[in-house]
Design a protein around this motif. Structure first.
Motif, PDB file in Angstrom:
ATOM      1  N   ARG A 128       0.827  -1.210   0.000  1.00  0.00           N
ATOM      2  CA  ARG A 128       0.000   0.000   0.000  1.00  0.00           C
ATOM      3  C   ARG A 128       0.860   1.258   0.000  1.00  0.00           C
ATOM      4  O   ARG A 128       0.550   2.246  -0.672  1.00  0.00           O
ATOM      5  N   THR A 129       1.964   1.230   0.739  1.00  0.00           N
ATOM      6  CA  THR A 129       2.859   2.384   0.792  1.00  0.00           C
ATOM      7  C   THR A 129       3.428   2.692  -0.590  1.00  0.00           C
ATOM      8  O   THR A 129       3.466   3.846  -1.027  1.00  0.00           O
ATOM      9  N   ILE A 130       3.851   1.648  -1.302  1.00  0.00           N
ATOM     10  CA  ILE A 130       4.442   1.844  -2.622  1.00  0.00           C
ATOM     11  C   ILE A 130       3.374   2.221  -3.640  1.00  0.00           C
ATOM     12  O   ILE A 130       3.618   3.034  -4.544  1.00  0.00           O
ATOM     13  N   CYS A 167      -0.451   9.612  -4.000  1.00  0.00           N
ATOM     14  CA  CYS A 167      -1.313   9.772  -2.834  1.00  0.00           C
ATOM     15  C   CYS A 167      -0.459  10.151  -1.628  1.00  0.00           C
ATOM     16  O   CYS A 167       0.648   9.634  -1.462  1.00  0.00           O
ATOM     17  N   LYS A 168      -0.991  10.998  -0.783  1.00  0.00           N
ATOM     18  CA  LYS A 168      -0.351  11.213   0.503  1.00  0.00           C
ATOM     19  C   LYS A 168      -0.708  10.033   1.407  1.00  0.00           C
ATOM     20  O   LYS A 168      -1.736   9.373   1.211  1.00  0.00           O
ATOM     21  N   LEU A 169       0.137   9.772   2.407  1.00  0.00           N
ATOM     22  CA  LEU A 169      -0.040   8.579   3.232  1.00  0.00           C
ATOM     23  C   LEU A 169       0.021   8.917   4.711  1.00  0.00           C
ATOM     24  O   LEU A 169       0.927   9.608   5.166  1.00  0.00           O
ATOM     25  N   VAL A 170      -0.962   8.395   5.456  1.00  0.00           N
ATOM     26  CA  VAL A 170      -0.979   8.453   6.917  1.00  0.00           C
ATOM     27  C   VAL A 170      -0.760   7.022   7.403  1.00  0.00           C
ATOM     28  O   VAL A 170      -1.552   6.135   7.086  1.00  0.00           O
ATOM     29  N   ASN A 199      13.997   6.749   1.009  1.00  0.00           N
ATOM     30  CA  ASN A 199      14.215   7.919   0.151  1.00  0.00           C
ATOM     31  C   ASN A 199      12.928   8.531  -0.383  1.00  0.00           C
ATOM     32  O   ASN A 199      12.956   9.597  -0.999  1.00  0.00           O
ATOM     33  N   ILE A 200      11.797   7.888  -0.153  1.00  0.00           N
ATOM     34  CA  ILE A 200      10.527   8.461  -0.609  1.00  0.00           C
ATOM     35  C   ILE A 200       9.908   9.388   0.434  1.00  0.00           C
ATOM     36  O   ILE A 200       8.956  10.111   0.150  1.00  0.00           O
ATOM     37  N   PHE A 201      10.448   9.379   1.653  1.00  0.00           N
ATOM     38  CA  PHE A 201       9.804  10.116   2.748  1.00  0.00           C
ATOM     39  C   PHE A 201      10.057  11.609   2.664  1.00  0.00           C
ATOM     40  O   PHE A 201      11.178  12.059   2.412  1.00  0.00           O
ATOM     41  N   TYR A 207       0.090  17.512  -3.504  1.00  0.00           N
ATOM     42  CA  TYR A 207       1.101  16.452  -3.418  1.00  0.00           C
ATOM     43  C   TYR A 207       2.423  16.971  -3.963  1.00  0.00           C
ATOM     44  O   TYR A 207       2.460  17.634  -4.999  1.00  0.00           O
ATOM     45  N   GLU A 208       3.513  16.656  -3.286  1.00  0.00           N
ATOM     46  CA  GLU A 208       4.835  17.092  -3.724  1.00  0.00           C
ATOM     47  C   GLU A 208       5.480  16.006  -4.580  1.00  0.00           C
ATOM     48  O   GLU A 208       5.810  14.930  -4.091  1.00  0.00           O
ATOM     49  N   GLU A 209       5.649  16.299  -5.859  1.00  0.00           N
ATOM     50  CA  GLU A 209       6.249  15.337  -6.774  1.00  0.00           C
ATOM     51  C   GLU A 209       7.692  15.043  -6.382  1.00  0.00           C
ATOM     52  O   GLU A 209       8.430  15.934  -5.940  1.00  0.00           O
ATOM     53  N   LEU A 210       8.117  13.796  -6.569  1.00  0.00           N
ATOM     54  CA  LEU A 210       9.480  13.389  -6.254  1.00  0.00           C
ATOM     55  C   LEU A 210      10.298  13.282  -7.541  1.00  0.00           C
ATOM     56  O   LEU A 210       9.778  13.435  -8.654  1.00  0.00           O
TER      57      LEU A 210
END
Length: 328
Positions: free
Chosen positions: A256-258, A265-268, A278-280, A304-307
């Protein structure tokens, strides 16, 4: 880039939300011929399920028969044996595969922690390469650390769901569901929920066993069917924020995180290990403790902040395959 054109690959994997099919199809799109053997026999048919639940002494014998008969049907020379999880593979079967495919490259990938799959330790010695999504297991066993992958929805979908919460039932997750309902009502956020359990289990656990996690669950929020993989991907694509509860004993990043990463999506989540990845970043993620779930205002109000593109490439299914099958 790895070249697997005209290679024959034996893929042994659990039946799990069609992820094994996506892997197979992607390998085939790169020119490989793939033979898929399912390892979680209880998901294949009702007979195996009966044996697994009620005739546990026969479990290993049935499992060996399943692998033996499946391997007999494969007449081609195999170049790569890729095992995902391998919880039901015995040393007898590993020996048989090595005898049958002496020149094959053997790879094992674990998307469960060793705590949940002790068999991984037993069969690891048979592989040329072992990888895991669990950093602790990678460090302790000298395996390669490799997080999971995402599969995107094929549809062009608007982000019309503020908060999504998808899970199977247990007490902590139901507590979080009840809190989310109130949080979203107070903040005027739309909430999509899908809390899954099997009907017969739900009725037994709630009305006969009086189990807490079932007693505190409102019937209208419980679903007796799981989402298809395509529906699941569509929900991720539509969601601005996804809420996750990870088993505290699990160290690796959940699928789900990936998937959240791949679908912007933002994640809680309660998974504090995410901070080391490195995705945090603080813009897209919020980590809560225990069951004290919250949705800070900035998560719902800010975009959402693009990486970096290299991060999305690495966590894609293609990126995962590249790491898994690399022979260096």
């Amino acid at each position: 880039m790895i070249n697997i054109k005209n290679k024959s690959i034996l893929l042994i994997a659990p039946k799990f939300f069609n992820y094994e099919v996506f892997i197979k199809e992607r390998l085939e799109s790169k020119g490989a011929k793939v033979f898929l053997i399912y390892e979680n026999l209880d998901e294949i048919n009702i007979l195996y399920r009966f044996v697994y639940v009620y005739l546990k002494k026969l479990k290993q014998r049935i499992s060996n028969h399943h692998y033996n008969s499946s391997l007999k049907r494969i007449k081609e020379k195999i170049d790569i044996v890729l095992v995902i999880r391998g919880s039901s593979i015995t040393e007898l079967i590993m020996d048989k595969m090595h005898n049958k495919y002496p020149d094959a490259f053997f790879v094992m990938y674990q998307w469960d922690s060793i705590k949940n799959n002790k068999n991984a330790e037993l069969i690891a010695k048979y592989f040329n390469k072992c990888l895991t999504f669990d950093k602790d297991d990678a460090r302790n066993k000298n395996w390669q650390y490799r997080p999971l992958f995402y599969v995107r929805s094929t549809k062009n979908i608007n982000k019309d769901i503020d908060v999504a919460y998808i899970c199977s039932i247990h007490s902590e997750r139901i507590q979080i569901l009840n809190k989310l309902i109130n949080i979203c009502k107070d903040k005027k956020l739309s909430l999509f929920t899908h809390v899954f359990t099997k009907r017969i289990i739900y009725l037994k656990r709630k009305y006969l066993d009086k189990a807490q996690e079932y007693m505190i669950a409102e019937n209208k929020y419980i679903k007796f069917y799981s989402l298809s993989s395509n529906n699941l991907f569509d929900i991720y694509a539509r969601s601005k924020i996804v809420v996750d509860y990870t088993n505290p004993n699990q160290k690796g990043l959940t699928m789900r995180t990936i998937e959240c990463l791949g679908n912007n999506c933002k994640l809680v989540t309660n998974n504090s290990n995410l901070k080391d990845e490195n995705i945090f970043n603080d813009s897209n993620y919020y980590i809560y403790q225990g069951t004290n779930v919250e949705i800070p205002d900035y998560l719902s109000s800010e975009p959402y902040e693009e990486l970096n593109k290299a991060i999305y490439d690495y966590y894609s299914l293609d990126g995962w395959i590249e790491t898994i099958l690399e022979t260096k």
